[in-house]
Each structure stands twice: as C-alpha cells, then as structure tokens.
Design an enzyme around this catalytic site. Sequence first.
Site, PDB file in Angstrom:
ATOM      1  N   SER A 116       0.808  -1.226   0.000  1.00 47.45           N
ATOM      2  CA  SER A 116       0.000   0.000   0.000  1.00 47.45           C
ATOM      3  C   SER A 116       0.838   1.271   0.000  1.00 47.45           C
ATOM      4  O   SER A 116       0.316   2.356  -0.244  1.00 47.45           O
ATOM      5  CB  SER A 116      -0.937   0.017   1.214  1.00 47.45           C
ATOM      6  OG  SER A 116      -0.202   0.179   2.410  1.00 47.45           O
ATOM      7  N   LYS A 152       1.472   4.256   6.899  1.00 49.81           N
ATOM      8  CA  LYS A 152       0.759   5.143   5.973  1.00 49.81           C
ATOM      9  C   LYS A 152       1.436   6.509   5.997  1.00 49.81           C
ATOM     10  O   LYS A 152       2.393   6.745   6.720  1.00 49.81           O
ATOM     11  CB  LYS A 152      -0.719   5.288   6.380  1.00 49.81           C
ATOM     12  CG  LYS A 152      -1.480   3.955   6.494  1.00 49.81           C
ATOM     13  CD  LYS A 152      -1.659   3.259   5.155  1.00 49.81           C
ATOM     14  CE  LYS A 152      -2.420   1.942   5.333  1.00 49.81           C
ATOM     15  NZ  LYS A 152      -2.549   1.211   4.057  1.00 49.81           N
TER      16      LYS A 152
END
Length: 246
Positions: A116, A152
């Site tokens: 991701s 993230k």
Amino acid sequence: MKNKDLRKLNRKELLELFLPLSRENDELKKVNENLQKSKGITKPENKENDFWFMAAQAEKTAVNTQNIEKELNRVNEKKSVLKKLARIFATLIIVAAMTVLLSSFAFSVLQVTGVSMRPALDTQEIIIVAKKYNLQCGDLVAFYYNNEILIKRVIATSGQTVDIDDQGDVYVDGKQIDEPYVKDKDKGKCDINLPYQVPEGKFFVMGDSRKTSVDSRNITIGCISDKYIEGKVIFRIWPFNKISLL
C-alpha cells in the site's frame, strides 16, 4: 616441489598447479604430431610395437586438460557460492545486531508487509521508526491496528479539513496538496463524508498506492489516535542498495 609440499595443497591449488603442465604437455603433443607428419612417420599397424604401445597407453592414462579446466571451474564456482552465502550470513548478523542495538534506545526496527506504500516502500523492506516524533503532513507513520503495525502517510492533523475529488486530488483546508510520492491518483476506497474534519488528537492517513490502500478514507480504519502510533518512519536499512532517509 617436494611430495610433502604437494600433500599440503588443497584441490584448487593442485588443479592450478597441474593445469599449465597439462597445457604444456598438449603443446608438446601437437609439436610431436607435426614433426611426425613432416617426416612421414606413421603409426605402425603392429600394435605390439613397444614404443607405440607405450605411447598409446600413456595417452589413455594422461590427464585431459579440458577435464582439469572443467574441474577447476567447478571448484571456483563452488567457492563463489560459499562466498555469497557467507556475505548473506554476515549481512543478516549485522541487521540483527542493529535491530537489538536500536531497539534498546528510542527506536524500533520494522519489516514492511504489503504494497500500500508503493513506490516509497515495498514489502519485505526493513525500516527504522523513531518513537519520539513530531508528525507533520507528508511524514510516514507506523501505527497499531488490530494487533498489526501499518504504515501510511500523514495527510492532515487535528482540526484540518480533508477533501478528495473524483480524480483523486487531495485538498487540505481548501488547498490542493502536492504529492510527488503518488504515481497513480485515485479516490480509492472512500466511504467517509467529505469534506472531513480531523478530530482532536488524531491524524488522517493515506497509503501512497491510492487505489489499493485501505486507510482513513474508510470508516473501518478512520483517523489514527496518537495512543496507537508506534512512531515516525525515518530510515530504510534494507535492502542495502536502497538505504535512505525517508
């Protein structure tokens, strides 16, 4: 060289010793054959001829130069493989030692799982996380979610308003933010009501791979509370060819 000295040589050293001798012997054979042809000497039909019989036997039992070269190459390749394994083993020891050393201070060492955060980070890469941090927009953050650590990028902090258009452009407090780390913009898995204001004490985070990342755009994860944050990602230590600050 004495016999006892020969016994001290290993297989590679012996092959390297005999290879030039074998090549010299091959050259002498060629010279001898050329001399025989030039003088019209031919091999007799009588196989019982002592000279030719001994020569034939010697030729059968002689060490072949090509065989020596093949065996030497095999030994060298084996040695090369062992060297590579030794380097890998040494690298693992260094990484393990760094992990123990860094974990003793205000840092933690983590391994990235998932894709991701491509292209900034990829799966199996090893990173260093600073446990004392001052997070700002654009920083990479490691946090706990369902007993796992996710990584993230911070998009907005407490009190800021986030909006995302259909093309995937992100706006914070009404201004589009510059995101050179994103290769393919996408609104992704977004089921929150936009524009969205970040609650107090929390961070709005998104993965760089916008189409596949599940992050604060989704109510399943939502904004990240400070108490679940492990730290700020500051350095990549593995693989060695990608060592860099983050």
